[in-house]
Scaffold this motif. Structure first.
Motif, PDB file in Angstrom:
ATOM      1  N   ILE A  82      32.904  40.780 -23.975  1.00 50.29           N
ATOM      2  CA  ILE A  82      33.723  41.844 -24.535  1.00 50.29           C
ATOM      3  C   ILE A  82      34.931  41.850 -23.609  1.00 50.29           C
ATOM      4  CG2 ILE A  82      33.889  44.279 -25.150  1.00 50.29           C
ATOM      5  CD1 ILE A  82      31.731  42.767 -26.748  1.00 50.29           C
ATOM      6  N   ALA A  83      35.925  41.061 -23.976  1.00 53.28           N
ATOM      7  CA  ALA A  83      36.998  40.695 -23.062  1.00 53.28           C
ATOM      8  C   ALA A  83      38.261  41.522 -23.270  1.00 53.28           C
ATOM      9  CB  ALA A  83      37.331  39.214 -23.242  1.00 53.28           C
ATOM     10  N   HIS A  84      38.793  42.047 -22.175  1.00 54.10           N
ATOM     11  CA  HIS A  84      40.095  42.705 -22.210  1.00 54.10           C
ATOM     12  C   HIS A  84      41.136  41.625 -22.465  1.00 54.10           C
ATOM     13  CE1 HIS A  84      43.612  45.000 -21.070  1.00 54.10           C
ATOM     14  NE2 HIS A  84      42.863  46.098 -21.101  1.00 54.10           N
ATOM     15  N   GLN A  85      42.041  41.864 -23.379  1.00 53.34           N
ATOM     16  CA  GLN A  85      42.981  40.826 -23.808  1.00 53.34           C
ATOM     17  C   GLN A  85      44.102  40.554 -22.809  1.00 53.34           C
ATOM     18  OE1 GLN A  85      44.328  41.840 -27.756  1.00 53.34           O
ATOM     19  NE2 GLN A  85      42.237  42.151 -28.457  1.00 53.34           N
ATOM     20  N   HIS A  86      44.266  41.425 -21.814  1.00 49.03           N
ATOM     21  CA  HIS A  86      45.365  41.250 -20.871  1.00 49.03           C
ATOM     22  C   HIS A  86      44.888  40.924 -19.460  1.00 49.03           C
ATOM     23  CE1 HIS A  86      47.909  42.675 -24.061  1.00 49.03           C
ATOM     24  NE2 HIS A  86      47.182  43.759 -24.164  1.00 49.03           N
ATOM     25  N   ARG A  87      43.632  40.541 -19.324  1.00 46.64           N
ATOM     26  CA  ARG A  87      43.087  40.214 -18.004  1.00 46.64           C
ATOM     27  C   ARG A  87      42.400  38.866 -18.035  1.00 46.64           C
ATOM     28  NH1 ARG A  87      39.709  45.556 -17.362  1.00 46.64           N
ATOM     29  NH2 ARG A  87      41.378  47.025 -17.707  1.00 46.64           N
ATOM     30  N   LYS A  88      42.547  38.123 -16.984  1.00 50.18           N
ATOM     31  CA  LYS A  88      41.821  36.865 -16.744  1.00 50.18           C
ATOM     32  C   LYS A  88      41.485  36.082 -18.008  1.00 50.18           C
ATOM     33  CE  LYS A  88      38.887  39.336 -13.913  1.00 50.18           C
ATOM     34  NZ  LYS A  88      37.593  39.508 -13.315  1.00 50.18           N
ATOM     35  N   PRO A  89      42.429  35.427 -18.617  1.00 54.92           N
ATOM     36  CA  PRO A  89      42.105  34.665 -19.838  1.00 54.92           C
ATOM     37  C   PRO A  89      41.079  33.571 -19.563  1.00 54.92           C
ATOM     38  CG  PRO A  89      44.305  34.134 -19.047  1.00 54.92           C
ATOM     39  CD  PRO A  89      43.806  35.263 -18.192  1.00 54.92           C
ATOM     40  N   LEU A  90      40.177  33.415 -20.492  1.00 52.09           N
ATOM     41  CA  LEU A  90      39.150  32.362 -20.490  1.00 52.09           C
ATOM     42  C   LEU A  90      38.164  32.447 -19.330  1.00 52.09           C
ATOM     43  CD1 LEU A  90      41.374  29.346 -21.594  1.00 52.09           C
ATOM     44  CD2 LEU A  90      40.141  30.957 -23.028  1.00 52.09           C
ATOM     45  N   TYR A  91      38.056  33.585 -18.658  1.00 52.71           N
ATOM     46  CA  TYR A  91      37.106  33.728 -17.552  1.00 52.71           C
ATOM     47  C   TYR A  91      35.662  33.545 -17.996  1.00 52.71           C
ATOM     48  CZ  TYR A  91      35.845  38.300 -19.347  1.00 52.71           C
ATOM     49  OH  TYR A  91      35.382  39.312 -20.148  1.00 52.71           O
ATOM     50  N   TRP A  92      35.386  33.764 -19.262  1.00 52.95           N
ATOM     51  CA  TRP A  92      34.030  33.751 -19.813  1.00 52.95           C
ATOM     52  C   TRP A  92      33.572  32.343 -20.201  1.00 52.95           C
ATOM     53  CZ3 TRP A  92      35.286  31.389 -24.115  1.00 52.95           C
ATOM     54  CH2 TRP A  92      36.560  31.602 -24.620  1.00 52.95           C
ATOM     55  N   LYS A  93      34.440  31.329 -20.099  1.00 50.16           N
ATOM     56  CA  LYS A  93      34.108  29.984 -20.574  1.00 50.16           C
ATOM     57  C   LYS A  93      32.835  29.409 -19.954  1.00 50.16           C
ATOM     58  CE  LYS A  93      37.196  27.002 -22.491  1.00 50.16           C
ATOM     59  NZ  LYS A  93      38.200  25.967 -22.478  1.00 50.16           N
ATOM     60  N   THR A  94      32.563  29.717 -18.713  1.00 49.29           N
ATOM     61  CA  THR A  94      31.372  29.184 -18.044  1.00 49.29           C
ATOM     62  C   THR A  94      30.090  29.842 -18.530  1.00 49.29           C
ATOM     63  OG1 THR A  94      31.627  30.740 -16.214  1.00 49.29           O
ATOM     64  CG2 THR A  94      32.663  28.569 -15.971  1.00 49.29           C
ATOM     65  N   ARG A  95      30.182  30.915 -19.265  1.00 55.06           N
ATOM     66  CA  ARG A  95      28.985  31.618 -19.740  1.00 55.06           C
ATOM     67  C   ARG A  95      28.224  30.843 -20.817  1.00 55.06           C
ATOM     68  NH1 ARG A  95      31.162  37.831 -20.177  1.00 55.06           N
ATOM     69  NH2 ARG A  95      31.679  38.025 -17.971  1.00 55.06           N
ATOM     70  N   LEU A  96      28.876  29.913 -21.457  1.00 60.02           N
ATOM     71  CA  LEU A  96      28.225  29.157 -22.514  1.00 60.02           C
ATOM     72  C   LEU A  96      27.227  28.134 -21.953  1.00 60.02           C
ATOM     73  CD1 LEU A  96      28.042  28.875 -25.537  1.00 60.02           C
ATOM     74  CD2 LEU A  96      29.890  27.223 -25.461  1.00 60.02           C
ATOM     75  N   ASN A  97      27.433  27.725 -20.725  1.00 60.78           N
ATOM     76  CA  ASN A  97      26.548  26.709 -20.119  1.00 60.78           C
ATOM     77  C   ASN A  97      25.187  27.231 -19.796  1.00 60.78           C
ATOM     78  OD1 ASN A  97      28.687  25.008 -20.319  1.00 60.78           O
ATOM     79  ND2 ASN A  97      29.392  25.404 -18.251  1.00 60.78           N
TER      80      ASN A  97
END
Length: 97
Positions: A82-97
């Motif tokens: 549930i990502a804030h649109q103005h903070r740290k883009p793509l920080y969640w990418k590692t969660r898929l692994n």
């Protein structure tokens, strides 16, 4: 089709609800309702939102600067953030692994 939230996504949702609840009475609840509506729409039409990668999509909330970032896991929906649109883009990418 079921929707599952990763633990970090659930924590982000809880934190955002708490923050908005502190800003104005009822605003945290409004944020939760809008997030749940977005998740319901994703469940009904999982391919309808903007693809970020080949497997990951984003559904933006209307009133709040947040997105539901998700992927399909077989016939289920897995919410990565549930990502804030103005903070740290793509920080969640590692969660898929």
């Amino acid at each position: 089709m079921t929707v599952r939230l990763l633990a970090p996504a659930q924590a982000e949702l809880d934190e955002a609800i708490a923050w908005y609840a502190e800003q104005a009475p009822g605003l945290g609840e409004t944020f939760l309702i809008e997030t749940l509506k977005a998740i319901q729409l994703i469940e009904q039409h999982p391919q309808a939102w903007h693809p970020l990668t080949m497997y990951i999509r984003r559904c933006r909330l209307r009133r709040f600067p947040y997105s539901v970032v998700y992927t399909q896991d077989g016939t289920d929906i897995l919410v990565l953030a549930i990502a804030h649109q103005h903070r740290k883009p793509l920080y969640w990418k590692t969660r898929l692994n």
